[in-house]
Design a protein around this motif. Structure first.
Motif, PDB file in Angstrom:
ATOM      1  N   ILE A  67       0.842  -1.203   0.000  1.00 46.15           N
ATOM      2  CA  ILE A  67       0.000   0.000   0.000  1.00 46.15           C
ATOM      3  C   ILE A  67       0.877   1.253   0.000  1.00 46.15           C
ATOM      4  O   ILE A  67       0.640   2.185  -0.771  1.00 46.15           O
ATOM      5  CB  ILE A  67      -0.997  -0.025   1.177  1.00 46.15           C
ATOM      6  N   CYS A  68       1.919   1.253   0.835  1.00 49.20           N
ATOM      7  CA  CYS A  68       2.827   2.409   0.884  1.00 49.20           C
ATOM      8  C   CYS A  68       3.551   2.628  -0.447  1.00 49.20           C
ATOM      9  O   CYS A  68       3.831   3.757  -0.826  1.00 49.20           O
ATOM     10  CB  CYS A  68       3.835   2.241   2.012  1.00 49.20           C
ATOM     11  N   ALA A  69       3.841   1.539  -1.140  1.00 51.84           N
ATOM     12  CA  ALA A  69       4.536   1.618  -2.431  1.00 51.84           C
ATOM     13  C   ALA A  69       3.600   2.002  -3.583  1.00 51.84           C
ATOM     14  O   ALA A  69       4.040   2.163  -4.711  1.00 51.84           O
ATOM     15  CB  ALA A  69       5.211   0.276  -2.731  1.00 51.84           C
ATOM     16  N   GLY A  70       2.307   2.118  -3.279  1.00 45.81           N
ATOM     17  CA  GLY A  70       1.343   2.493  -4.315  1.00 45.81           C
ATOM     18  C   GLY A  70       1.077   1.383  -5.322  1.00 45.81           C
ATOM     19  O   GLY A  70       0.682   1.635  -6.458  1.00 45.81           O
ATOM     20  N   LYS A  71       1.286   0.146  -4.910  1.00 39.65           N
ATOM     21  CA  LYS A  71       1.149  -1.009  -5.806  1.00 39.65           C
ATOM     22  C   LYS A  71      -0.237  -1.122  -6.448  1.00 39.65           C
ATOM     23  O   LYS A  71      -0.371  -1.664  -7.530  1.00 39.65           O
ATOM     24  CB  LYS A  71       1.467  -2.294  -5.027  1.00 39.65           C
ATOM     25  N   TYR A  72      -1.271  -0.630  -5.775  1.00 36.71           N
ATOM     26  CA  TYR A  72      -2.640  -0.816  -6.277  1.00 36.71           C
ATOM     27  C   TYR A  72      -3.175   0.410  -7.011  1.00 36.71           C
ATOM     28  O   TYR A  72      -4.367   0.479  -7.318  1.00 36.71           O
ATOM     29  CB  TYR A  72      -3.556  -1.226  -5.120  1.00 36.71           C
ATOM     30  N   GLY A  73      -2.289   1.365  -7.283  1.00 34.19           N
ATOM     31  CA  GLY A  73      -2.671   2.548  -8.054  1.00 34.19           C
ATOM     32  C   GLY A  73      -3.884   3.253  -7.479  1.00 34.19           C
ATOM     33  O   GLY A  73      -3.928   3.543  -6.283  1.00 34.19           O
ATOM     34  N   LYS A  74      -4.869   3.483  -8.327  1.00 35.90           N
ATOM     35  CA  LYS A  74      -6.068   4.210  -7.895  1.00 35.90           C
ATOM     36  C   LYS A  74      -7.231   3.280  -7.558  1.00 35.90           C
ATOM     37  O   LYS A  74      -8.381   3.709  -7.464  1.00 35.90           O
ATOM     38  CB  LYS A  74      -6.489   5.209  -8.967  1.00 35.90           C
ATOM     39  N   GLN A  75      -6.940   1.978  -7.368  1.00 31.98           N
ATOM     40  CA  GLN A  75      -8.000   1.032  -7.015  1.00 31.98           C
ATOM     41  C   GLN A  75      -8.634   1.427  -5.682  1.00 31.98           C
ATOM     42  O   GLN A  75      -7.964   1.945  -4.789  1.00 31.98           O
ATOM     43  CB  GLN A  75      -7.433  -0.386  -6.880  1.00 31.98           C
ATOM     44  N   ARG A  76      -9.927   1.143  -5.571  1.00 29.51           N
ATOM     45  CA  ARG A  76     -10.658   1.399  -4.324  1.00 29.51           C
ATOM     46  C   ARG A  76     -10.458   0.174  -3.432  1.00 29.51           C
ATOM     47  O   ARG A  76     -10.980  -0.897  -3.704  1.00 29.51           O
ATOM     48  CB  ARG A  76     -12.135   1.664  -4.621  1.00 29.51           C
ATOM     49  N   LEU A  77      -9.673   0.358  -2.371  1.00 27.58           N
ATOM     50  CA  LEU A  77      -9.249  -0.754  -1.512  1.00 27.58           C
ATOM     51  C   LEU A  77     -10.085  -0.881  -0.242  1.00 27.58           C
ATOM     52  O   LEU A  77     -10.396   0.112   0.414  1.00 27.58           O
ATOM     53  CB  LEU A  77      -7.781  -0.565  -1.090  1.00 27.58           C
ATOM     54  N   PHE A  78     -10.418  -2.102   0.086  1.00 27.69           N
ATOM     55  CA  PHE A  78     -11.097  -2.447   1.335  1.00 27.69           C
ATOM     56  C   PHE A  78     -10.101  -3.304   2.106  1.00 27.69           C
ATOM     57  O   PHE A  78      -9.793  -4.418   1.718  1.00 27.69           O
ATOM     58  CB  PHE A  78     -12.371  -3.237   1.031  1.00 27.69           C
ATOM     59  N   LEU A  79      -9.560  -2.748   3.173  1.00 17.22           N
ATOM     60  CA  LEU A  79      -8.545  -3.422   3.975  1.00 17.22           C
ATOM     61  C   LEU A  79      -9.204  -4.137   5.141  1.00 17.22           C
ATOM     62  O   LEU A  79      -9.940  -3.522   5.906  1.00 17.22           O
ATOM     63  CB  LEU A  79      -7.539  -2.379   4.463  1.00 17.22           C
ATOM     64  N   LEU A  80      -8.951  -5.423   5.237  1.00 20.97           N
ATOM     65  CA  LEU A  80      -9.648  -6.256   6.217  1.00 20.97           C
ATOM     66  C   LEU A  80      -8.660  -6.946   7.153  1.00 20.97           C
ATOM     67  O   LEU A  80      -7.713  -7.588   6.697  1.00 20.97           O
ATOM     68  CB  LEU A  80     -10.449  -7.293   5.426  1.00 20.97           C
ATOM     69  N   PHE A  81      -8.894  -6.781   8.454  1.00 18.68           N
ATOM     70  CA  PHE A  81      -8.061  -7.404   9.484  1.00 18.68           C
ATOM     71  C   PHE A  81      -8.895  -8.366  10.309  1.00 18.68           C
ATOM     72  O   PHE A  81     -10.092  -8.143  10.503  1.00 18.68           O
ATOM     73  CB  PHE A  81      -7.488  -6.340  10.435  1.00 18.68           C
ATOM     74  N   LYS A  82      -8.244  -9.389  10.858  1.00 17.78           N
ATOM     75  CA  LYS A  82      -8.938 -10.367  11.684  1.00 17.78           C
ATOM     76  C   LYS A  82      -9.063  -9.896  13.138  1.00 17.78           C
ATOM     77  O   LYS A  82      -9.987 -10.274  13.838  1.00 17.78           O
ATOM     78  CB  LYS A  82      -8.187 -11.702  11.621  1.00 17.78           C
TER      79      LYS A  82
END
Length: 157
Positions: A67-82
């Motif tokens: 995420i910090c490296a910008g690997k997903y560009g402008k994708q809308r990300l949903f970050l999920l933790f357990k």
């Protein structure tokens, strides 16, 4: 990042159907070391995820790095933790989070109820305090139509 959520069930009906759709999510990122190293769990998560969405199941530190490296560009990300410990690990690895939504943490021996769907152990309370001390706002909200409540206010009462 359209949502950051703690839900011990990871991908299930509420996440796959209601949250992802209402937030127009393009990629779900599951950040959990255990899930990332377990082929069976990864396979189950792939089956549970909507086919219209990309899915990444990553160790916590790798998720922060990507995420910090910008690997997903402008994708809308949903970050999920357990669990909250994974959120703290993500933050310590440099991962950016402004707000985290606590969705579901089921009862464990010695846990106390914060809301109907959230039970926390004393050790987890300390983790939530650490997350807050890093400037992260923590809310509780089961589904998008429910009002978001101040989780820490509820936890401390």
């Amino acid at each position: 990042m359209v949502n950051t959520r703690i839900d011990e069930r990871l991908i299930h009906g509420q996440v796959a159907g209601i949250w992802s759709t209402s937030l127009d999510t393009q990629r779900i990122i599951v950040a959990n070391d255990e899930a990332a190293s377990d082929p069976l769990q990864k396979s189950s998560l792939r089956m549970a995820a909507p086919t219209s969405m990309r899915l990444s199941v990553l160790p916590v530190a790798k998720a922060a790095e990507n995420i910090c490296a910008g690997k997903y560009g402008k994708q809308r990300l949903f970050l999920l933790f357990k669990n909250p410990t994974d959120v703290l690990k993500f933050l310590d690895a440099g991962g950016p989070i402004e707000t985290v939504n606590v969705g579901n943490m089921s009862y464990k021996e010695g846990a106390r109820e914060v809301t109907k769907s959230i039970q926390v152990l004393e050790a987890e309370e300390a983790v939530f305090e650490s997350i807050t001390s890093k400037g992260v706002n923590i809310t509780a909200q089961l589904v998008p139509n429910d009002p978001a409540i101040d989780f820490m206010k509820k936890l401390r009462s």
